[in-house]
Design a protein around this motif. Structure first.
Motif, PDB file in Angstrom:
ATOM      1  N   ASP A 139       0.810  -1.219   0.000  1.00 36.08           N
ATOM      2  CA  ASP A 139       0.000   0.000   0.000  1.00 36.08           C
ATOM      3  C   ASP A 139       0.842   1.267   0.000  1.00 36.08           C
ATOM      4  N   SER A 140       2.160   1.118  -0.059  1.00 40.64           N
ATOM      5  CA  SER A 140       3.026   2.301  -0.054  1.00 40.64           C
ATOM      6  C   SER A 140       3.043   2.944  -1.436  1.00 40.64           C
ATOM      7  N   SER A 141       3.614   4.131  -1.504  1.00 43.65           N
ATOM      8  CA  SER A 141       3.674   4.854  -2.774  1.00 43.65           C
ATOM      9  C   SER A 141       4.873   4.439  -3.623  1.00 43.65           C
ATOM     10  N   GLY A 142       5.723   3.573  -3.097  1.00 45.00           N
ATOM     11  CA  GLY A 142       6.903   3.136  -3.840  1.00 45.00           C
ATOM     12  C   GLY A 142       6.992   1.623  -3.911  1.00 45.00           C
ATOM     13  N   ASP A 143       7.880   1.150  -4.767  1.00 45.61           N
ATOM     14  CA  ASP A 143       8.125  -0.276  -4.869  1.00 45.61           C
ATOM     15  C   ASP A 143       8.746  -0.781  -3.576  1.00 45.61           C
ATOM     16  N   ARG A 144       8.539  -2.064  -3.286  1.00 45.73           N
ATOM     17  CA  ARG A 144       9.053  -2.647  -2.048  1.00 45.73           C
ATOM     18  C   ARG A 144       9.579  -4.041  -2.353  1.00 45.73           C
ATOM     19  N   THR A 145      10.751  -4.372  -1.828  1.00 43.61           N
ATOM     20  CA  THR A 145      11.283  -5.721  -1.955  1.00 43.61           C
ATOM     21  C   THR A 145      10.720  -6.558  -0.822  1.00 43.61           C
ATOM     22  N   VAL A 146      10.138  -7.701  -1.179  1.00 42.40           N
ATOM     23  CA  VAL A 146       9.486  -8.578  -0.206  1.00 42.40           C
ATOM     24  C   VAL A 146       9.889 -10.023  -0.493  1.00 42.40           C
ATOM     25  N   ALA A 147       9.616 -10.901   0.452  1.00 40.18           N
ATOM     26  CA  ALA A 147       9.837 -12.332   0.259  1.00 40.18           C
ATOM     27  C   ALA A 147       8.848 -13.096   1.128  1.00 40.18           C
ATOM     28  N   PRO A 148       7.987 -13.898   0.514  1.00 42.39           N
ATOM     29  CA  PRO A 148       7.089 -14.732   1.320  1.00 42.39           C
ATOM     30  C   PRO A 148       7.877 -15.851   1.991  1.00 42.39           C
ATOM     31  N   GLN A 149       7.424 -16.250   3.158  1.00 45.03           N
ATOM     32  CA  GLN A 149       8.112 -17.324   3.881  1.00 45.03           C
ATOM     33  C   GLN A 149       7.100 -18.131   4.669  1.00 45.03           C
ATOM     34  N   ILE A 150       7.324 -19.436   4.722  1.00 46.18           N
ATOM     35  CA  ILE A 150       6.512 -20.336   5.539  1.00 46.18           C
ATOM     36  C   ILE A 150       7.411 -20.880   6.635  1.00 46.18           C
ATOM     37  N   LEU A 151       6.963 -20.717   7.878  1.00 45.79           N
ATOM     38  CA  LEU A 151       7.637 -21.331   9.024  1.00 45.79           C
ATOM     39  C   LEU A 151       6.736 -22.439   9.548  1.00 45.79           C
ATOM     40  N   VAL A 152       7.317 -23.549   9.937  1.00 43.75           N
ATOM     41  CA  VAL A 152       6.582 -24.605  10.620  1.00 43.75           C
ATOM     42  C   VAL A 152       7.283 -24.807  11.948  1.00 43.75           C
ATOM     43  N   GLU A 153       6.611 -24.367  13.005  1.00 38.58           N
ATOM     44  CA  GLU A 153       7.190 -24.403  14.354  1.00 38.58           C
ATOM     45  C   GLU A 153       6.835 -25.712  15.054  1.00 38.58           C
ATOM     46  N   THR A 192      11.187 -21.856   4.846  1.00 39.70           N
ATOM     47  CA  THR A 192      11.554 -21.698   3.440  1.00 39.70           C
ATOM     48  C   THR A 192      12.603 -20.604   3.363  1.00 39.70           C
ATOM     49  N   PRO A 193      13.587 -20.749   2.477  1.00 44.90           N
ATOM     50  CA  PRO A 193      14.624 -19.721   2.363  1.00 44.90           C
ATOM     51  C   PRO A 193      14.064 -18.421   1.791  1.00 44.90           C
ATOM     52  N   LEU A 194      14.619 -17.301   2.237  1.00 41.39           N
ATOM     53  CA  LEU A 194      14.146 -15.992   1.794  1.00 41.39           C
ATOM     54  C   LEU A 194      14.760 -15.541   0.475  1.00 41.39           C
ATOM     55  N   ILE A 195      16.049 -15.746   0.273  1.00 40.36           N
ATOM     56  CA  ILE A 195      16.745 -15.196  -0.890  1.00 40.36           C
ATOM     57  C   ILE A 195      16.082 -15.615  -2.209  1.00 40.36           C
ATOM     58  N   PRO A 196      15.780 -16.901  -2.437  1.00 42.32           N
ATOM     59  CA  PRO A 196      15.158 -17.250  -3.719  1.00 42.32           C
ATOM     60  C   PRO A 196      13.747 -16.684  -3.869  1.00 42.32           C
ATOM     61  N   ALA A 197      13.107 -16.334  -2.772  1.00 44.01           N
ATOM     62  CA  ALA A 197      11.730 -15.849  -2.817  1.00 44.01           C
ATOM     63  C   ALA A 197      11.639 -14.329  -2.970  1.00 44.01           C
ATOM     64  N   LYS A 198      12.780 -13.623  -2.877  1.00 42.37           N
ATOM     65  CA  LYS A 198      12.758 -12.151  -2.941  1.00 42.37           C
ATOM     66  C   LYS A 198      12.250 -11.663  -4.289  1.00 42.37           C
ATOM     67  N   LEU A 199      11.411 -10.636  -4.243  1.00 41.19           N
ATOM     68  CA  LEU A 199      10.916 -10.007  -5.459  1.00 41.19           C
ATOM     69  C   LEU A 199      10.532  -8.571  -5.167  1.00 41.19           C
ATOM     70  N   VAL A 200      10.443  -7.784  -6.209  1.00 40.31           N
ATOM     71  CA  VAL A 200      10.031  -6.395  -6.068  1.00 40.31           C
ATOM     72  C   VAL A 200       8.529  -6.336  -6.308  1.00 40.31           C
ATOM     73  N   LEU A 201       7.809  -5.813  -5.331  1.00 44.37           N
ATOM     74  CA  LEU A 201       6.358  -5.665  -5.430  1.00 44.37           C
ATOM     75  C   LEU A 201       6.079  -4.181  -5.672  1.00 44.37           C
ATOM     76  N   HIS A 202       5.493  -3.890  -6.816  1.00 44.00           N
ATOM     77  CA  HIS A 202       5.231  -2.505  -7.189  1.00 44.00           C
ATOM     78  C   HIS A 202       4.168  -1.877  -6.294  1.00 44.00           C
ATOM     79  N   SER A 203       4.188  -0.566  -6.242  1.00 46.14           N
ATOM     80  CA  SER A 203       3.246   0.209  -5.437  1.00 46.14           C
ATOM     81  C   SER A 203       1.805  -0.197  -5.762  1.00 46.14           C
ATOM     82  N   HIS A 204       1.036  -0.438  -4.717  1.00 47.25           N
ATOM     83  CA  HIS A 204      -0.392  -0.776  -4.791  1.00 47.25           C
ATOM     84  C   HIS A 204      -0.669  -2.093  -5.525  1.00 47.25           C
ATOM     85  N   HIS A 205       0.339  -2.970  -5.601  1.00 48.87           N
ATOM     86  CA  HIS A 205       0.128  -4.310  -6.151  1.00 48.87           C
ATOM     87  C   HIS A 205       0.049  -5.311  -5.007  1.00 48.87           C
TER      88      HIS A 205
END
Length: 169
Positions: free
Chosen positions: A78-92, A130-143
């Motif tokens: 929801d920010s006005s700029g692009d953001r680098t994110v990475a989805p991750q699943i933890l199983v505790e 799950t590892p973060l590095i392979p999951a990293k991507l740039v998510l554009h503003s309001h996407h």
């Protein structure tokens, strides 16, 4: 002497961040494409940079059956700029064990081609992740990022599924 309990997921993140920071940038390039940086190139730390925060999504109990269960990770930028994110699943695993092993669970990701692909799980101190590095991507503003996972418990155990999204600076 008073002690402080550090949540396992924070320990995993800290240890992973330290380990990744120690790796050269070439370790993150596909085989055959890693080139030595020129003397004038500044050191690259973007691939190994640790997340600045996490968005924790609702957790789920680990199913006791051997059926495939779908997990959807959704995050909206929801920010006005692009953001680098990475989805991750933890199983505790339960705090007092028994700890789950990566072979106890099969996690798959629905790829853009419509096929399910197995995701490798790391393990540390009773947490599968799950590892973060392979999951990293740039998510554009309001996407919105939507990732579909399928989790199958291959060996019964107790635990909690904790999906989250790592946010980078």
């Amino acid at each position: 002497m008073p002690t402080r309990k550090v949540p396992r997921r924070n320990l995993v993140l800290t240890t992973l961040a330290i380990a990744l920071a120690a790796l050269p940038a070439a370790a993150f390039a596909p085989p055959g494409q890693a080139a030595a940086p020129a003397a004038s190139d500044p050191p690259s730390t973007s691939a190994a940079a640790a997340p600045v925060s996490f968005v924790n999504l609702p957790s789920l109990p680990l199913p006791a059956d051997h059926a495939a269960h779908k997990i959807t990770v959704t995050y909206r930028n929801d920010s006005s700029g692009d953001r680098t994110v990475a989805p991750q699943i933890l199983v505790e695993s339960p705090d007092n064990g028994p700890f789950l092993d990566p072979v106890d669970i099969r996690l798959e990701l629905l790829a853009a081609d419509g096929h399910w692909h197995t995701v490798a799980l790391g393990s540390q101190t009773g947490t599968l992740y799950t590892p973060l590095i392979p999951a990293k991507l740039v998510l554009h503003s309001h996407h919105t990022l939507t990732e579909h996972y399928r989790l199958t418990v291959t060996k019964a155990g107790q635990g909690t599924i904790e999906p989250r999204v790592a946010l980078y600076a």
